[in-house]
Design an enzyme around this catalytic site. Sequence first.
Site, PDB file in Angstrom:
ATOM      1  N   ARG A 161       0.881  -1.279   0.205  1.00  0.00           N
ATOM      2  CA  ARG A 161      -0.099   0.018   0.003  1.00  0.00           C
ATOM      3  C   ARG A 161       0.719   1.213  -0.026  1.00  0.00           C
ATOM      4  O   ARG A 161       0.653   2.242  -0.962  1.00  0.00           O
ATOM      5  CB  ARG A 161      -1.155  -0.003   1.254  1.00  0.00           C
ATOM      6  CG  ARG A 161      -2.005  -0.978   1.244  1.00  0.00           C
ATOM      7  CD  ARG A 161      -2.712  -0.974   2.484  1.00  0.00           C
ATOM      8  NE  ARG A 161      -3.575  -2.290   2.722  1.00  0.00           N
ATOM      9  CZ  ARG A 161      -3.348  -3.303   3.302  1.00  0.00           C
ATOM     10  NH1 ARG A 161      -1.996  -3.282   3.714  1.00  0.00           N
ATOM     11  NH2 ARG A 161      -4.012  -4.262   3.446  1.00  0.00           N
ATOM     12  N   ARG A 242      10.023  -0.411   9.404  1.00  0.00           N
ATOM     13  CA  ARG A 242      10.105  -0.657  10.779  1.00  0.00           C
ATOM     14  C   ARG A 242      11.724  -0.903  11.062  1.00  0.00           C
ATOM     15  O   ARG A 242      12.701  -1.114  10.176  1.00  0.00           O
ATOM     16  CB  ARG A 242       9.846  -1.991  10.862  1.00  0.00           C
ATOM     17  CG  ARG A 242       8.263  -1.947  11.028  1.00  0.00           C
ATOM     18  CD  ARG A 242       7.911  -1.597  12.641  1.00  0.00           C
ATOM     19  NE  ARG A 242       6.474  -1.491  12.984  1.00  0.00           N
ATOM     20  CZ  ARG A 242       5.664  -0.392  12.630  1.00  0.00           C
ATOM     21  NH1 ARG A 242       6.301   0.724  12.088  1.00  0.00           N
ATOM     22  NH2 ARG A 242       4.673  -0.238  12.969  1.00  0.00           N
ATOM     23  N   GLU A 271      12.946   2.249  20.194  1.00  0.00           N
ATOM     24  CA  GLU A 271      12.445   3.757  20.246  1.00  0.00           C
ATOM     25  C   GLU A 271      11.742   3.806  21.929  1.00  0.00           C
ATOM     26  O   GLU A 271      11.262   2.927  22.183  1.00  0.00           O
ATOM     27  CB  GLU A 271      11.207   3.791  19.127  1.00  0.00           C
ATOM     28  CG  GLU A 271      11.861   3.634  17.916  1.00  0.00           C
ATOM     29  CD  GLU A 271      10.598   3.638  16.894  1.00  0.00           C
ATOM     30  OE1 GLU A 271       9.577   3.524  17.120  1.00  0.00           O
ATOM     31  OE2 GLU A 271      11.259   3.715  15.541  1.00  0.00           O
ATOM     32  N   HIS A 290       9.541   8.518  14.503  1.00  0.00           N
ATOM     33  CA  HIS A 290       8.425   7.759  14.232  1.00  0.00           C
ATOM     34  C   HIS A 290       6.966   8.532  14.171  1.00  0.00           C
ATOM     35  O   HIS A 290       6.335   8.216  14.909  1.00  0.00           O
ATOM     36  CB  HIS A 290       8.400   6.397  15.401  1.00  0.00           C
ATOM     37  CG  HIS A 290       7.518   5.330  14.801  1.00  0.00           C
ATOM     38  ND1 HIS A 290       7.646   4.182  15.044  1.00  0.00           N
ATOM     39  CD2 HIS A 290       6.610   5.467  13.793  1.00  0.00           C
ATOM     40  CE1 HIS A 290       7.084   3.253  14.499  1.00  0.00           C
ATOM     41  NE2 HIS A 290       5.992   3.930  13.473  1.00  0.00           N
ATOM     42  N   ALA A 293       3.390   8.592   9.871  1.00  0.00           N
ATOM     43  CA  ALA A 293       1.860   8.299   9.626  1.00  0.00           C
ATOM     44  C   ALA A 293       1.301   9.538  10.215  1.00  0.00           C
ATOM     45  O   ALA A 293       0.091   9.695  10.354  1.00  0.00           O
ATOM     46  CB  ALA A 293       1.498   7.081  10.558  1.00  0.00           C
TER      47      ALA A 293
HETATM   48  P1  NAD Z   1       1.897  -3.650   3.074  1.00  0.00           P
HETATM   49  O1  NAD Z   1       1.536  -4.907   3.600  1.00  0.00           O
HETATM   50  O2  NAD Z   1       0.547  -3.080   2.339  1.00  0.00           O
HETATM   51  O3  NAD Z   1       2.966  -3.797   1.933  1.00  0.00           O
HETATM   52  C1  NAD Z   1       4.019  -4.481   2.214  1.00  0.00           C
HETATM   53  C2  NAD Z   1       4.898  -4.928   0.902  1.00  0.00           C
HETATM   54  O4  NAD Z   1       6.041  -5.301   1.093  1.00  0.00           O
HETATM   55  C3  NAD Z   1       3.711  -6.239   0.288  1.00  0.00           C
HETATM   56  O5  NAD Z   1       3.648  -5.864  -1.132  1.00  0.00           O
HETATM   57  C4  NAD Z   1       4.735  -7.400   0.537  1.00  0.00           C
HETATM   58  O6  NAD Z   1       4.627  -8.336  -0.573  1.00  0.00           O
HETATM   59  C5  NAD Z   1       6.216  -6.804   0.437  1.00  0.00           C
HETATM   60  N1  NAD Z   1       7.248  -7.673   1.075  1.00  0.00           N
HETATM   61  C6  NAD Z   1       7.161  -8.517   2.251  1.00  0.00           C
HETATM   62  N2  NAD Z   1       8.035  -9.264   2.412  1.00  0.00           N
HETATM   63  C7  NAD Z   1       9.206  -8.816   1.397  1.00  0.00           C
HETATM   64  C8  NAD Z   1      10.398  -8.851   1.240  1.00  0.00           C
HETATM   65  N3  NAD Z   1      11.231  -9.779   1.977  1.00  0.00           N
HETATM   66  N4  NAD Z   1      10.945  -8.247   0.299  1.00  0.00           N
HETATM   67  C9  NAD Z   1      10.264  -7.270  -0.667  1.00  0.00           C
HETATM   68  N5  NAD Z   1       9.100  -6.996  -0.370  1.00  0.00           N
HETATM   69  C10 NAD Z   1       8.379  -7.789   0.585  1.00  0.00           C
HETATM   70  O7  NAD Z   1       2.410  -2.769   4.021  1.00  0.00           O
HETATM   71  P2  NAD Z   1       2.161  -1.170   4.129  1.00  0.00           P
HETATM   72  O8  NAD Z   1       0.945  -0.990   4.906  1.00  0.00           O
HETATM   73  O9  NAD Z   1       2.514  -0.686   2.935  1.00  0.00           O
HETATM   74  O10 NAD Z   1       3.357  -0.487   5.137  1.00  0.00           O
HETATM   75  C11 NAD Z   1       4.666  -0.811   4.957  1.00  0.00           C
HETATM   76  C12 NAD Z   1       5.588  -0.708   6.140  1.00  0.00           C
HETATM   77  O11 NAD Z   1       5.192   0.679   6.625  1.00  0.00           O
HETATM   78  C13 NAD Z   1       5.263  -1.535   7.223  1.00  0.00           C
HETATM   79  O12 NAD Z   1       6.622  -1.757   7.878  1.00  0.00           O
HETATM   80  C14 NAD Z   1       4.531  -0.769   8.237  1.00  0.00           C
HETATM   81  O13 NAD Z   1       4.884  -1.260   9.687  1.00  0.00           O
HETATM   82  C15 NAD Z   1       5.038   0.510   8.155  1.00  0.00           C
HETATM   83  N6  NAD Z   1       4.417   1.822   8.526  1.00  0.00           N
HETATM   84  C16 NAD Z   1       5.284   2.746   9.242  1.00  0.00           C
HETATM   85  C17 NAD Z   1       4.634   3.931   9.737  1.00  0.00           C
HETATM   86  C18 NAD Z   1       5.097   5.042  10.463  1.00  0.00           C
HETATM   87  O14 NAD Z   1       4.858   5.681  10.941  1.00  0.00           O
HETATM   88  N7  NAD Z   1       6.485   4.933  10.004  1.00  0.00           N
HETATM   89  C19 NAD Z   1       3.175   3.850   9.558  1.00  0.00           C
HETATM   90  C20 NAD Z   1       2.319   3.019   8.945  1.00  0.00           C
HETATM   91  C21 NAD Z   1       3.228   1.843   8.321  1.00  0.00           C
END
Ligand code: NAD
Length: 335
Positions: A161, A242, A271, A290, A293
């Site tokens: 996403r 992460r 963190e 962090h 979001a």
């Molecule tokens: P998502 O599940 O929609 O997408 C993750 C993608 O990574 C998927 O398409 C999956 O196929 C791919 N993937 C999984 N393992 C993989 C690998 N080994 N190599 C390559 N691709 C791989 O997740 P999202 O909602 O897009 O979130 C992405 C990241 O953002 C997550 O780590 C989430 O925790 C983080 N996040 C951080 C914050 C923040 O405040 N910094 C906020 C929201 C989400």
Amino acid sequence: MTKKIVLAYANPDEIGPELEILGSGDFNVVATKGGLVTGSQLTDPDIWPLVQDASALLTGLHIVSAEMMDQMPNLELVTRVGTGYDAIDFAAAEERGIWVTNVPDYSIDEVSAHAIALSLALVRHLFEHRQTGQEGTWRYMGHTPIKRLANLTYGVVGLGRIGKASARKAAGLGMSVIAYDPYIPPGDFEAVGAAPVDFDTLMSTADIVSLHVPLNPETRGMIDARALSLMKPTAFLVNTARGPVVDVPALVAAVRAEQLAGAGIDVLPVEPCPIDDPVLHEPRIIVTPHLAASSVEAVHDVRVRGAEEAFRVLTGNAPKYPVNAPAGPRNGAKA
Ligand code: NAD
């Protein structure tokens, strides 16, 4: 019987959005955050008695372990009021008939915008030039060359996403986009105009490597010394995913050795980060605490959607955002 809902991320005087959703149900809503100081756990003696008899536990980044679930006889649901659910033992929850849910869609715009903000700050050397301006140097410093965006390649690791949204934004700014994600169909790459590449090709050709993978055993430490050694000396690493995905001491060493040009980091393995950690003090690394979001709208949306999930499950309905699939949910919640 009145069911208890514990909001472990909120202060008691600021649960208006949740009460708008939960106020019409037969629930006892308790917010614990006032008692949770930085780095503390839900099992700390002053908090645990409030948590232990919950039917729904709504958390931020706190650990929720199998041992805790075994001591929570009423627990039907753990909701991560956010996206990444790596701190919750969701497999153990499934075995115990407990739903685990998250809110996957509240901050796609915000996190992808933050990845792009860090990328632009790095590429344009924004903070360095702010400082040189303050020091009276009022001209382009050729020793920190700025490259045209249209000549840059933005590399997305994890085209889910947020990865897709950041790919679209990078393309909108004129960058070429490549992506590595072994778990999605070819059409997903085409949809955002990203060329699919393998991991080593991405690391060695991208000008910006932007991480958007979930944290799991496969991605923990994925960006290690070897991966960093593949990067171009002019390239930047951006991590809004992460913290443990990146070996941070290896990153600091690689930046100091000029194996890459710098990094933008929103998430760290520990963190809050100890203030004497070198990563906070390396001039070529930008760290934000962090907050990728965060926006007024996202903070409201995530709380409302988390509360809606608790309402659904505790009134016997299936959750909207399950991350596990318990065969026999406790106390009659339907699968
Ligand atoms: P998502 O599940 O929609 O997408 C993750 C993608 O990574 C998927 O398409 C999956 O196929 C791919 N993937 C999984 N393992 C993989 C690998 N080994 N190599 C390559 N691709 C791989 O997740 P999202 O909602 O897009 O979130 C992405 C990241 O953002 C997550 O780590 C989430 O925790 C983080 N996040 C951080 C914050 C923040 O405040 N910094 C906020 C929201 C989400």
